[in-house]
Every structure is written in C-alpha cells, then in structure tokens.
Scaffold this active site. Structure first.
Site, short mmCIF file in Angstrom:
data_model
loop_
_atom_site.label_atom_id
_atom_site.label_comp_id
_atom_site.label_asym_id
_atom_site.label_seq_id
_atom_site.Cartn_x
_atom_site.Cartn_y
_atom_site.Cartn_z
N GLY A 59 0.84 -1.19 0.00
CA GLY A 59 0.00 0.00 0.00
C GLY A 59 0.88 1.24 0.00
O GLY A 59 1.96 1.25 0.60
N TRP A 61 -1.47 7.10 4.41
CA TRP A 61 -0.90 6.47 5.60
C TRP A 61 0.17 5.44 5.20
O TRP A 61 1.20 5.31 5.86
CB TRP A 61 -2.03 5.84 6.41
CG TRP A 61 -1.70 5.19 7.72
CD1 TRP A 61 -2.34 4.09 8.23
CD2 TRP A 61 -0.75 5.59 8.73
NE1 TRP A 61 -1.83 3.78 9.47
CE2 TRP A 61 -0.85 4.69 9.81
CE3 TRP A 61 0.20 6.61 8.81
CZ2 TRP A 61 -0.05 4.78 10.95
CZ3 TRP A 61 1.01 6.70 9.95
CH2 TRP A 61 0.88 5.80 10.99
N PHE A 68 -10.03 -3.02 -0.83
CA PHE A 68 -9.14 -3.66 -1.81
C PHE A 68 -8.40 -4.88 -1.25
O PHE A 68 -7.76 -5.62 -1.99
CB PHE A 68 -8.11 -2.66 -2.33
CG PHE A 68 -8.72 -1.41 -2.90
CD1 PHE A 68 -9.76 -1.48 -3.82
CD2 PHE A 68 -8.27 -0.15 -2.51
CE1 PHE A 68 -10.34 -0.33 -4.34
CE2 PHE A 68 -8.85 1.01 -3.02
CZ PHE A 68 -9.89 0.91 -3.94
N LYS A 91 -14.76 4.02 14.66
CA LYS A 91 -14.60 5.47 14.80
C LYS A 91 -14.88 6.18 13.47
O LYS A 91 -15.26 7.35 13.46
CB LYS A 91 -13.24 5.84 15.40
CG LYS A 91 -12.02 5.55 14.52
CD LYS A 91 -11.70 6.66 13.55
CE LYS A 91 -10.58 6.29 12.61
NZ LYS A 91 -10.44 7.20 11.46
N ASN A 151 -12.84 11.68 6.78
CA ASN A 151 -14.27 11.33 6.84
C ASN A 151 -15.09 12.53 7.31
O ASN A 151 -16.15 12.83 6.76
CB ASN A 151 -14.47 10.16 7.82
CG ASN A 151 -13.94 8.87 7.27
OD1 ASN A 151 -14.45 8.33 6.30
ND2 ASN A 151 -12.88 8.36 7.87
N GLN A 201 -13.44 6.08 3.72
CA GLN A 201 -13.72 4.76 4.30
C GLN A 201 -15.03 4.72 5.07
O GLN A 201 -15.71 3.70 5.13
CB GLN A 201 -12.58 4.39 5.26
CG GLN A 201 -11.21 4.35 4.63
CD GLN A 201 -11.00 3.08 3.84
OE1 GLN A 201 -10.72 2.03 4.39
NE2 GLN A 201 -11.18 3.18 2.55
P1 NAD Z 1 -5.50 6.24 0.79
O1 NAD Z 1 -6.88 6.57 1.19
O2 NAD Z 1 -4.55 7.35 0.56
O3 NAD Z 1 -5.62 5.25 -0.46
C1 NAD Z 1 -5.51 5.51 -1.71
C2 NAD Z 1 -4.62 4.42 -2.25
O4 NAD Z 1 -5.40 3.33 -2.72
C3 NAD Z 1 -3.83 4.97 -3.42
O5 NAD Z 1 -2.47 4.62 -3.24
C4 NAD Z 1 -4.45 4.23 -4.60
O6 NAD Z 1 -3.52 4.02 -5.63
C5 NAD Z 1 -4.85 2.92 -3.97
N1 NAD Z 1 -5.84 2.17 -4.75
C6 NAD Z 1 -6.81 2.68 -5.55
N2 NAD Z 1 -7.48 1.66 -6.14
C7 NAD Z 1 -6.92 0.51 -5.69
C8 NAD Z 1 -7.18 -0.87 -5.94
N3 NAD Z 1 -8.15 -1.27 -6.76
N4 NAD Z 1 -6.41 -1.78 -5.31
C9 NAD Z 1 -5.44 -1.40 -4.48
N5 NAD Z 1 -5.14 -0.11 -4.19
C10 NAD Z 1 -5.89 0.83 -4.80
O7 NAD Z 1 -4.86 5.16 1.79
P2 NAD Z 1 -4.25 5.34 3.22
O8 NAD Z 1 -4.49 6.71 3.76
O9 NAD Z 1 -2.87 4.81 3.19
O10 NAD Z 1 -5.21 4.39 4.09
C11 NAD Z 1 -5.03 3.01 4.17
C12 NAD Z 1 -5.69 2.52 5.45
O11 NAD Z 1 -5.11 3.19 6.56
C13 NAD Z 1 -7.19 2.81 5.52
O12 NAD Z 1 -7.84 1.72 6.14
C14 NAD Z 1 -7.29 4.03 6.42
O13 NAD Z 1 -8.50 4.06 7.13
C15 NAD Z 1 -6.12 3.79 7.36
N6 NAD Z 1 -5.56 4.99 7.98
C16 NAD Z 1 -5.36 6.14 7.28
C17 NAD Z 1 -4.79 7.23 7.91
C18 NAD Z 1 -4.51 8.52 7.19
O14 NAD Z 1 -4.15 9.51 7.82
N7 NAD Z 1 -4.66 8.57 5.88
C19 NAD Z 1 -4.40 7.13 9.23
C20 NAD Z 1 -4.59 5.95 9.91
C21 NAD Z 1 -5.18 4.88 9.27
P1 13P Z 2 -9.75 9.75 8.64
O1 13P Z 2 -9.84 8.34 8.08
O2 13P Z 2 -11.06 10.26 9.09
O3 13P Z 2 -8.97 10.66 7.75
O4 13P Z 2 -8.85 9.60 9.93
C1 13P Z 2 -7.57 9.09 9.77
C2 13P Z 2 -7.29 8.21 10.92
O5 13P Z 2 -7.64 7.05 10.91
C3 13P Z 2 -6.62 8.84 12.06
O6 13P Z 2 -6.11 7.89 12.93
#
Ligand code: NAD
Ligand code: 13P
Length: 320
Positions: A10, A14, A69, A177, A242, A272
C-alpha cells in the site's frame, strides 16, 4: 545474520508514512535488512507483477490499503509468500459476508494462513510525515514476542507504540470510529457547535464499546482508553478526511454524492467511513441490534439519503 525483511503493501496517505517509519528503523536494526519494498497500486496496470516482487523474500508484511481492496490483494498473494511470515494490518474496516462480519486481520489470516497483528491509533498521516508526536496501539492475539518486534520497527521518539493483547477491541475501535467521524462531520456542516460534537463523540464511544463487546465479549474496557480508542475517535472527529467529506455533504443539504465529494476533496485518498457505515448497518440488521445503536443506524440512514443530515441529533439518541 539479517533475519528479518519487511515489505509494505500500500502506498496511499498512511501507507507512505508507515513505510517511512519502518524503513527508518530497519536501517538501524542489525537483525533487519535495510531494504523495505513498498507495493504501489498501479492505476493503469491493475494486475502488474510488482505485488509479487514486493513480498518476495520478505517475512514481515505490513498491510495498509483502503479496506475494500484487501480481499483482492490477498487472493493474489496466496502461495506467493514465505512460510514463516509475520503480518500486521493498519487497515481500518471490516468485510461483511452473508455469514457475518469479518475483521480485516481475520480475512488476511484466513486467506494467507498467518496470524496477523493490527496497529491502530490517533494517526493522521500528514502530521506523522512531519514527525509530529503521536501514539499508536498494536493489538496482538497470542504472541507477545511478535508484537514486540512490530513495536520495534514502528516506534520512534515521535511515534510512541504500545502493545495490548485485545486484538478485536483495537481493530473494532479503528473501524467504528470512522462511522462516528461521519456523524461529527454532519454536526460541523450544520454548524451545530462543539457541544453537539462532543455529545456525538460520547454517544459514539458508547456505541463503539457496546458493538465491540457484543461481537467479542472478551474485548477489554481499557482498550477504549488507548490511542486506538478515545484518542483516534477525537482526532478523526476533529481533523480527519471522513469528517471533512461529511461536513461538505451536510452543507450541500445531502444533495451532493459522497463519491463526488471524495474525488473533489480528498486528492486521491479513499473515503472509508461511508462504506463502513453500510457494513456496520448490515451487521445490525443481521443480528437485529438496530434498536441498541441509534447513532450508527441514523448515520447510515442519512448517508443513504432517507433522512436529512439534521436528523443526526434526533431525540432518540439521547435516551440511552
Ligand atoms: P488512501 O486513502 O490514501 O488510499 C488511496 C490508495 O489506494 C492509493 O495509493 C491508490 O492508488 C490505492 N488504490 C486505488 N485503487 C486501488 C485498488 N483497486 N487496489 C489497491 N489499491 C488501490 O490510503 P491510506 O491513507 O494509506 O489508508 C489506508 C488505510 O489506513 C485505511 O484503512 C485508512 O482508514 C487507514 N488509515 C489512514 C490514515 C490517514 O491519515 N490517511 C491514518 C490511519 C489509518
Ligand atoms: P480519517 O480516516 O477520518 O482521515 O482519519 C484518519 C485516521 O484514521 C486517524 O487515525
């Protein structure tokens, strides 16, 4: 001899930051290879061979993609990973099948046959990228030694990680959450004020706890006081993606679609919470728990356009 090699599946918001944390640590740990491969989803070549290449020779896999995914990714990895691999999921969400809900770590576990830990917490990626202080919680099932290894490769002075054995509680906190964050966004979009938002967070935390304990009676009360619990709930309701999209949805009077707002506001990041709201609602229906979860249910009804965003503070929410 270098025993461990990590890879990150990924490369979103994040995912990129998680890869930086892991790589900065493995560089300085004698038992780890310096190289950390990261799988980048190739938007124009969906079945590119890089996924297999990324996990080749790796025995510590970090899963961090939007939750929708992960099933397809796991299918591609069956038979491609080493036998002694350890895994951790940073993914917030669940899958719901006709047979019931399945947490993402269990899905990985079932498909790849490996015990999977989880890491959740108050972790807005942008802030951690700038090395601003934050905390996280690792949930593990049995093997404390494995959990400690994950603590070692994620923890830094600005990213403080602790491990608890309540894996289901940690993962459900991170998942649920996102539903409360949508509710908080509605409250912001309607300019209902901070008191209302605090009330939504309180009600949301109660529903998170009740839902988690109904799903898994072994879930510990203390888990809700870890970073994965109260702290993640607060940050997501204050500054998460979100919240942002739900705020815009409410400001449009429920007229604009979440998909359109996700594309416009999140710069490629995936929304999400709306998906999770639907999945949680499916569980409420499967188990006939609707009456016990008025907030979760109301968020779903608003997201599907059956009630206006202002319904978020309907009287019934305050009766529990
Ligand atoms: P993101 O929301 O930035 O994801 C987008 C990614 O998904 C891109 O790299 C895109 O290329 C990819 N993508 C699109 N279509 C796809 C497909 N068909 N198959 C596989 N990949 C595909 O992702 P993120 O922020 O890294 O979040 C990943 C997880 O981490 C989520 O569950 C999110 O809730 C959690 N999270 C996010 C944050 C944050 O600050 N962003 C913080 C903590 C936890
Ligand atoms: P959001 O998914 O609402 O952006 O929050 C990111 C997160 O999970 C913080 O820990």
């Amino acid at each position: 001899k270098k025993k461990h090699k990590a890879a990150v599946i990924g490369s979103g918001n994040w995912g990129s930051v998680a890869a930086k944390l892991v790589a900065s640590n493995t560089l300085n740990l004698d038992s780890f290879h310096d190289e950390v491969r990261m799988w980048v989803f190739e938007e124009t070549l969906p079945n590119d061979p890089d996924l297999e290449h990324a996990v080749e020779d790796a025995n510590m896999l970090v899963f961090v993609t939007p939750h929708q995914f992960i099933e397809g990714i796991c299918k591609r990895l069956v038979g491609k990973i080493k036998g002694d691999v350890e895994e951790i999921s940073l993914i917030k969400g669940m899958e719901v099948k006709t047979g019931g809900p399945c947490m993402i770590s269990s899905l990985i576990n079932k498909q790849l046959g490996v015990n999977c830990c989880v890491l959740m917490g108050a972790n807005i990626g942008d802030e951690i990228a700038m090395e601003k202080f934050s905390e996280a919680t690792i949930g593990y099932r049995e093997d404390k030694e494995v959990a400690q290894r994950w603590v070692q490769i994620f923890g830094t002075p600005y990213f403080r990680v602790s491990a608890v054995s309540c894996i289901e509680g940690v993962e459900l906190c991170g998942t649920l959450k996102n539903v409360v964050a949508i509710a908080a966004g509605f409250v912001d979009g309607l300019e209902m004020g901070n008191n209302a938002k605090a009330a939504i967070m309180r009600i949301g935390l109660n529903e998170m706890k009740a839902f988690s304990k109904l799903m898994f009676p072994s879930v510990c009360d203390n888990t809700f006081l870890e970073s994965c619990g109260i702290a993640d709930l607060i940050i997501t309701c204050l500054g998460g993606s979100n919240r942002k999209v739900a705020d815009a949805f409410a400001r449009s009077g429920g007229k604009r679609s979440f998909h359109e707002l996700e594309t416009e506001l999140l710069q490629g990041q995936k929304l999400q919470g709306v998906k999770t709201t639907g999945e949680v609602y499916e569980v409420l229906c499967q188990r006939e728990w609707q009456q016990s979860f008025p907030l979760f249910q109301t968020v779903h009804v608003i997201c599907t356009g059956h009630l206006p965003p202002s319904a978020i503070t309907q009287q019934r929410l305050y009766e529990n």
